[in-house]
Structure formats: C-alpha cells, structure tokens
Design a protein around this motif. Structure first.
Motif, PDB file in Angstrom:
ATOM      1  N   LYS A 235       0.826  -1.206   0.000  1.00  0.00           N
ATOM      2  CA  LYS A 235       0.000   0.000   0.000  1.00  0.00           C
ATOM      3  C   LYS A 235       0.861   1.258   0.000  1.00  0.00           C
ATOM      4  CE  LYS A 235      -3.855  -2.306   2.336  1.00  0.00           C
ATOM      5  NZ  LYS A 235      -4.682  -2.380   3.565  1.00  0.00           N
ATOM      6  N   GLU A 236       2.000   1.221   0.707  1.00  0.00           N
ATOM      7  CA  GLU A 236       2.915   2.360   0.700  1.00  0.00           C
ATOM      8  C   GLU A 236       3.480   2.600  -0.693  1.00  0.00           C
ATOM      9  OE1 GLU A 236       5.803   1.284   3.569  1.00  0.00           O
ATOM     10  OE2 GLU A 236       4.467   1.599   5.302  1.00  0.00           O
ATOM     11  N   GLU A 239       1.004   4.340  -2.826  1.00  0.00           N
ATOM     12  CA  GLU A 239       0.954   5.756  -2.476  1.00  0.00           C
ATOM     13  C   GLU A 239       2.177   6.501  -3.002  1.00  0.00           C
ATOM     14  OE1 GLU A 239      -0.468   9.336  -0.704  1.00  0.00           O
ATOM     15  OE2 GLU A 239      -1.382   7.461  -1.413  1.00  0.00           O
ATOM     16  N   GLU A 240       3.339   5.885  -2.923  1.00  0.00           N
ATOM     17  CA  GLU A 240       4.560   6.504  -3.458  1.00  0.00           C
ATOM     18  C   GLU A 240       4.419   6.757  -4.954  1.00  0.00           C
ATOM     19  OE1 GLU A 240       9.313   5.404  -4.019  1.00  0.00           O
ATOM     20  OE2 GLU A 240       8.083   4.266  -2.568  1.00  0.00           O
ATOM     21  N   ARG A 242       1.574   7.121  -6.580  1.00  0.00           N
ATOM     22  CA  ARG A 242       0.564   8.162  -6.790  1.00  0.00           C
ATOM     23  C   ARG A 242       1.156   9.556  -6.600  1.00  0.00           C
ATOM     24  NH1 ARG A 242      -2.251  11.615  -4.220  1.00  0.00           N
ATOM     25  NH2 ARG A 242      -1.375  11.003  -2.197  1.00  0.00           N
ATOM     26  N   LYS A 243       2.006   9.717  -5.588  1.00  0.00           N
ATOM     27  CA  LYS A 243       2.612  11.027  -5.336  1.00  0.00           C
ATOM     28  C   LYS A 243       3.522  11.443  -6.486  1.00  0.00           C
ATOM     29  CE  LYS A 243       2.429  10.941  -0.278  1.00  0.00           C
ATOM     30  NZ  LYS A 243       3.218  10.900   0.985  1.00  0.00           N
TER      31      LYS A 243
END
Length: 436
Positions: A235-236, A239-240, A242-243
């Motif tokens: 999940k991290e 998110e990485e 996506r950023k």
C-alpha cells in the motif's frame, strides 16, 4: 486427489509387487514412542542438540542480532513413552524439531497416505511453523502451516493432516528416508506436538499448493516474518507511485524484485540517489518474494498508470532458496512476470537480469539452481521489447567465489555490491533509457 498428484504417485508406484507391499505396510508411529525409538533433535542454524532426556536448552547463536534468542524443548512422558514434545523459541530466524529415524525408512508404500499429528499452539502471534519430510539424500520439503496454526492458537489440541504427496516431486527417492517428520519454526512461539503418525491410507486433511503451478499462481507472501509488513508495504508503494504521478514526475525507471531490489532503499541508497533518484526511480522490491508474490503485486496495481522508459526485473532466488524449486518451474514464473509487465507497460523496455550468484563457491547448490534458471530465461529476450543481461561476473572474484566484501551474507549486496551492480548494468541501461 488432483490429476497432477496422481501422476507423481503413479510414477513412483510402478509394480504390482510394490503395490502388494504397500497394502501390507503398517502405519508408522512417531509419537507416542519410547525415547530411544527416534533421534529427536532440536536446533538452529549454528548448533543442534539431541533431546535425550526430559528437556534441552540450546545456546543462542553468536551473531549480535540473535544473542537474545532462546530455544528449548521438553517432553511429556507416560508409561515409558514420550507422549508429546513442546518446542519453545524466541527471536530466531529458523529453528527446528526433528524426529530422525535410526534406520532408513522406505516411505514409498505411504505416498498415497497421510502425515497426521496433533498440534497445541500456545503462542504463535509472532512466529510460524512448517511441517517437513525428507524426500531422499539431501532432499527435504516442507508445507507452510502458518494460517491453520495461528487459527488454532489457544484452542488446545488440534488435528493436522497432510497428504504425504505434498512432499513428493519427480525424481524424489523415498526408499531410504531418515527424516519422517520435523517441525521447522521461525520468529517466536510455543507449540506442542503429539500423536504423530504416517498412514498408508489417505485421510481428509489440509490441501497443499500444487508445486507445478505455484510459481505462476498469484499469492501474497505468507511467511511469519513478512505478514505484518508485506501488505502495508504494498500500500505504501501504491501511495509513493501516486505522489510521483501527482507531482508531474512519474518514474522513468522501475526496479521489480525481492530483497535484493529492496536493498536499493538501504545498503544501495547512496548509489540510488546518485543514479536513479534523478529518474524518479521506483523500487518495487519486497524481501522474501517469490515469482508468485511479485505477480500478485503487479496485478494489484503497482505498475498501473505509469509508463517508465525501462523496467528492471530480477527475481527467482527465493524460489530456489525457499523451495529448492525445479529451474523450469522458476523460469515459468519469470516468464509469467515478463508477460504481465509487457501487458501492463506495453511501451516500456524490460531489462531482465540474471539471478545474482549466491553461496561462496561456484559449486554451491542454490547457485547452481539459479544458473540453470538463468540459462532458461536468457531465451525470453527478443532484442526489441525484452532484453536480457547477466552481470554476475562483475560480482564474483576471478576464481568464481563470492566475497563477503560484496555480499556479507553471500546473498545480499552491501554498498560495494550495489556500486558494482550499477556500473555493470550502466552501458545497457543507458542505451535503453536513451532509445525512443
């Protein structure tokens, strides 16, 4: 019983004479039994001790990180027989409770039967266990019991049954088996085992993965040391990614793999910052991953929504190390990943790396497995979309040995090793990055 399992057993049970012997074979009882019936051994990677009395405690490993570890075993006896054995361990990468035969056993008549035992799980919140059976000289295979064992915690004695065919593969020799049963453990825990037997007839029990298709079947990593962090890390990484996209700096290069790739964030961090951070690099390495675990992650979105110039893939050493897997099966898992990446990143050039060497000497068994995989996967390159590169010579000494100055544990590179990787890969990688 699956068609695959029937095929394996049919190859091993080949004559009518042998079939008659199989029908006559009595069940093998490991517990309860007199202490002298089996050589019961407790151990970790540095030392072993025989459980000859009522209990045994082993010294902790000498490595600094393991000096607070503990390992011991004790017995419950009645009427001159051992009824149960309890294993206690804490903060150990691996520990084992082995029931070794004093005379080799012929398990061929039992390959259609069941390994069954009672398990009392007092504590397994931070640990895991595997059931293991030997399958010939230098051959031992195990089945992961983490899910059913954790589910049984605090519920008293629970019956576990596994088809003995779970431990069979083509070419395995069950005619002279010295290890009919073992419990391998990791992390921390306390479990007891009793009523251990091998039956010649099949009994209802737990299913085991089909070893022929395991490497290509998407699955999360279910090792005890990984279950707490593996899914959160996935999940991290989503998110990485996506950023990076939201910032208008999508990754131009993606590395996909296991702990060796994850090491770009630790031992290889300085090399990464100098060479790949400027490319908004994304490191998708997860310690312990086999091909099926990477496949699960890719199918759950880790490379969706991006179009890097190059994806670097190296995977497979855990297929060899954890399962002693047939190189053709590992290669099939890698081919499945190549196809998945090509489907999801059709404009991206894929750089497929040979699995790195492991073990100190050229004749190391696991290194030999990896080299056989490398020979197979080299054929996956088409020179257009998929490119194969073997940089292993750059990591080895002139005599073919692997130095601890490059890989201190003879598996994972240190900062020097990551520098060697970067420099050896650079000519090929630069061309791929520059190509339209």
């Amino acid at each position: 019983m699956s068609a695959v399992r029937k095929t394996v057993l049919a190859a091993l049970l080949t004559t009518s004479v042998f079939s008659a012997q199989a029908q006559a074979a009595p069940d093998i009882t490991i517990l309860p039994a007199p202490a002298s019936a089996w050589r019961t051994v407790v151990g970790h990677w540095e030392t072993q001790a025989e459980l000859s009395g009522d209990s045994v405690v082993l010294p902790a490993p000498t490595a600094e990180y393991a000096r607070a570890s503990t390992l011991g075993a004790s017995t419950l006896s009645s009427g001159g027989k051992r009824e149960a054995v309890r294993l206690d361990w804490k903060n150990l990468w691996s520990a084992t409770l082995r029931f070794e035969s004093r005379q080799p056993l012929d398990l061929r008549p039992y390959l259609g039967g069941t390994l069954e035992f009672d398990l009392d799980v007092a504590d397994l919140g931070q640990g895991g266990v595997r059931a293991k059976v030997a399958c010939g000289d230098g051959c031992e295979r195990s089945v992961n019991l983490i899910a059913p064992a954790r589910a049984a915690a605090g519920k008293g004695w629970q019956r576990v049954a596994l088809p003995l065919s779970c431990f069979a593969r083509e070419g395995a020799d069950f005619s002279k088996v010295s290890l009919p049963f073992a419990l391998d453990s990791t992390g921390s825990g306390r479990v007891s085992v009793a009523n251990v037997r091998i039956t010649r007839e099949a009994r209802p029990g737990l299913a085991c993965p089909d070893y022929r298709t395991e490497s290509v079947t998407p699955a999360m990593l279910d090792e005890s040391w990984a279950v707490d962090w593996w899914l959160p890390r996935h999940k991290e990484k989503l998110e990485e990614k996506r950023k990076l996209i939201d910032a208008g700096t999508p990754p131009q290069i993606v590395f996909i793999g296991d702990s060796i790739t994850q090491g770009w964030e630790k031992e290889g961090r300085e090399v990464w910052q100098r060479h790949y951070a400027k490319l908004n690099g994304l490191a998708l390495g997860f310690g312990g991953d086999r091909t099926e675990n990477v496949l699960w992650r890719l199918q759950q979105g880790e490379i969706d929504g991006i179009a890097p110039n190059v994806a670097v893939l190296m995977i497979g050493t855990n297929n060899s190390g954890h399962r002693g897997e047939n190189p053709a099966t590992t290669a099939a898992g890698i081919k499945r990943l190549v196809d998945e990446i090509r489907q999801r990143l059709p404009q991206t050039k894929l750089l497929l790396l040979a699995i790195f060497p492991r073990g100190e000497k050229p004749d190391d068994g696991l290194r030999a497995l990896n080299e056989r995989v490398n020979t197979l996967i080299a054929g996956f390159a088409d020179g257009k979309h998929v490119h194969f590169l073997n940089i292993n010579a750059a990591l080895l000494n002139a005599d073919g040995t692997l130095g601890k100055d490059v890989m201190p544990d003879l598996l994972h590179p240190n900062d020097k090793g990551y520098g060697l990787w970067q420099r050896a890969m650079a000519p090929t990688l630069d061309k791929l990055l520059a190509a339209p």
